[in-house]
Design a protein around this motif. Structure first.
Motif, short mmCIF file in Angstrom:
data_model
loop_
_atom_site.label_atom_id
_atom_site.label_comp_id
_atom_site.label_asym_id
_atom_site.label_seq_id
_atom_site.Cartn_x
_atom_site.Cartn_y
_atom_site.Cartn_z
N UNK A 230 122.09 -23.90 67.40
CA UNK A 230 121.27 -22.70 67.19
C UNK A 230 119.79 -23.02 67.12
N UNK A 231 119.46 -24.13 66.46
CA UNK A 231 118.07 -24.50 66.23
C UNK A 231 117.78 -25.86 66.83
N UNK A 232 116.49 -26.10 67.12
CA UNK A 232 116.10 -27.38 67.69
C UNK A 232 114.83 -27.90 67.07
N UNK A 254 115.49 -22.98 74.55
CA UNK A 254 116.46 -22.78 75.63
C UNK A 254 116.72 -24.08 76.37
N UNK A 255 115.66 -24.88 76.56
CA UNK A 255 115.80 -26.15 77.27
C UNK A 255 116.74 -27.10 76.53
N UNK A 256 116.59 -27.17 75.20
CA UNK A 256 117.48 -28.02 74.42
C UNK A 256 118.92 -27.55 74.52
N UNK A 257 119.11 -26.23 74.49
CA UNK A 257 120.45 -25.67 74.61
C UNK A 257 121.07 -26.05 75.97
N UNK A 258 120.29 -25.93 77.02
CA UNK A 258 120.79 -26.25 78.35
C UNK A 258 121.15 -27.73 78.47
N UNK A 297 119.93 -16.65 76.73
CA UNK A 297 118.47 -16.64 76.70
C UNK A 297 117.96 -15.72 77.81
N UNK A 298 116.64 -15.56 77.83
CA UNK A 298 116.02 -14.76 78.89
C UNK A 298 115.39 -15.63 79.97
N UNK A 299 115.43 -16.94 79.78
CA UNK A 299 114.74 -17.85 80.69
C UNK A 299 115.50 -17.99 82.01
N UNK A 300 114.77 -18.01 83.14
CA UNK A 300 115.41 -18.29 84.42
C UNK A 300 115.88 -19.73 84.48
N UNK A 301 116.89 -19.98 85.29
CA UNK A 301 117.39 -21.34 85.49
C UNK A 301 117.84 -21.48 86.94
N UNK A 316 116.27 -26.79 87.09
CA UNK A 316 114.90 -26.33 86.84
C UNK A 316 114.97 -25.16 85.88
N UNK A 317 114.27 -25.28 84.78
CA UNK A 317 114.19 -24.17 83.83
C UNK A 317 112.72 -23.95 83.50
N UNK A 318 112.42 -22.96 82.69
CA UNK A 318 111.03 -22.57 82.47
C UNK A 318 110.78 -22.27 81.00
N UNK A 319 109.53 -22.46 80.59
CA UNK A 319 109.09 -22.08 79.25
C UNK A 319 107.86 -21.20 79.40
#
Length: 387
Positions: A230-232, A254-258, A297-301, A316-319
């Motif tokens: 849940x947290x990073x 989101x990146x850590x989750x991925x 999440x709402x981030x594209x991947x 490839x992901x985004x912040x």
């Protein structure tokens, strides 16, 4: 930031800078709430009210747009590790503030505040003033090679496979869906090398479905990055003072989750929602591209699979930052059979982002081993190793 240029910040130095102001607060325990830019840094004016990790991503965005590094805009420390001079005023910092306000005004006046115009819109990796005169050589020359990271799928082609078909081929390529699903934990060992840094031993612990901790054993102490489901957080080595732990937010979280989810081959189907499938090429090799939204999440991947082997070769992901969106690219290679597991995993992982690069070369992987729950707790800064 172009390859060969000075990195925006080395990983250890980056965390030291993050904590420039907070570290001087006499070694207090890690705060429960997220740290804002104006709390961590001195002399912050237009980038107030954003978390520290977003502030650092913003610095990386500016670096990627202009090819400037830290000391092109900030005063260069005369003593290694003395990041206090970064707070001093310089003409280039003043101009950057004016540019940020200008771009914000353009977007508010013309695009309802959406970040359509950014630093990169005009500068585009050109140091100094943007080009204003068309280049005839570019106009009549060969068109530039398409960056596979920039390929956007707006609708799926009728002859393209479904995302499930792509994922099923990947699972078959690594050893089969049944064997992949049987993996519940992995312990990796190897080496980690940051941009312009030497190699250091690394231990990585992952536990299904989405927990991951990476510990880099540097000469200054352990650097720990953890996602507990849940947290990073990231914790830097304690140098002359204990640095608080940095909590990740939004795109960085989101990146850590991925990273945690994709560590397990069976997690690939949980990595992306609303997928569309297309094609591109990486280094002249055809790839199948699955584009969607990061799950939860709402981030594209974007996930890229080698068309011939069906193995995952890039993510490839985004912040999001206050001035634009930054990409994070993860390249996977050197797939090897893991003893006793019946599956292949990538033993070489290179992560590239706007203010750094890491190269992880694994030497061993053990599956389905017991990992104590405390490995995924919020980490604490470590003391330097005894000599």
């Amino acid at each position: 930031m172009k390859l060969g240029s000075t990195p925006l910040l080395g990983a250890t130095a980056a965390i030291a800078l993050w904590m420039l102001n907070a570290a001087s607060a006499a070694g207090q325990a890690a705060p429960a709430k997220q740290l804002m830019s104006e709390q961590a840094f001195k002399n912050v004016t237009v980038l107030k009210g954003i978390p520290v990790d977003e502030f650092m991503d913003t610095m990386g965005f500016i670096s990627a747009s202009t090819t400037y590094n830290c000391t092109d805009c900030h005063v260069e420390p005369k003593v290694e590790g003395d990041w206090s001079v970064f707070a001093e005023e310089t003409p280039r910092k003043a101009k950057a503030r004016r540019m940020i306000l200008m771009v914000d005004a353009i977007n508010k006046a013309n695009f309802a505040g959406a970040r359509v115009v950014t630093c990169y819109t005009c500068h585009r990796n050109v140091q100094g003033a943007p080009k204003i005169t068309p280049s005839l050589a570019e106009q009549y020359g060969e068109p530039p090679t398409v960056d596979p990271n920039e390929v956007e799928i707006t609708r799926q082609a009728p002859d393209a496979p479904s995302a499930d078909q792509v994922f099923d081929k990947y699972l078959q390529a690594v050893g089969g869906a049944q064997k992949a699903a049987a993996i519940t934990s992995i312990v990796f060992k190897g080496t980690y090398q940051g941009y312009a840094e030497g190699k250091a031993p690394v231990d990585i612990y992952v536990k299904a479905p989405n927990q991951r901790t990476m510990i880099v054993h540097t000469d200054a102490g352990d650097r720990t990055t953890t996602y507990d489901g849940s947290n990073g957080w990231v914790a830097a080595p304690a140098m002359d003072k204990p640095f608080p732990v940095i909590r990740y937010n939004d795109g960085d979280l989101d990146a850590l989750r991925l990273d945690a989810v994709v560590s397990f081959p069976a997690g690939i189907k949980q990595a992306v929602t609303k997928p569309l499938v297309g094609s591109s090429s990486i280094d002249d090799k055809d790839v199948v591209l699955v584009q969607g939204t990061a799950n939860g999440a709402r981030s594209p991947i974007k996930l890229y699979f080698d068309k011939q082997s069906s193995l995952l070769v890039r993510q490839v992901r985004y912040a999001n930052t206050i001035i634009g969106r930054v990409p994070i690219q993860v390249d996977y290679s050197d797939y090897r059979d893991v003893p006793g597991a019946g599956v292949k995993l990538p033993f070489h992982v290179i992560t590239t982002w706007t203010d750094g690069r890491s190269d992880v070369l694994l030497s061993s992987a053990q599956t389905n081993v017991a990992i104590e729950a405390a490995k995924f707790n919020q980490p604490s800064p470590s003391a330097p190793p005894k000599k």
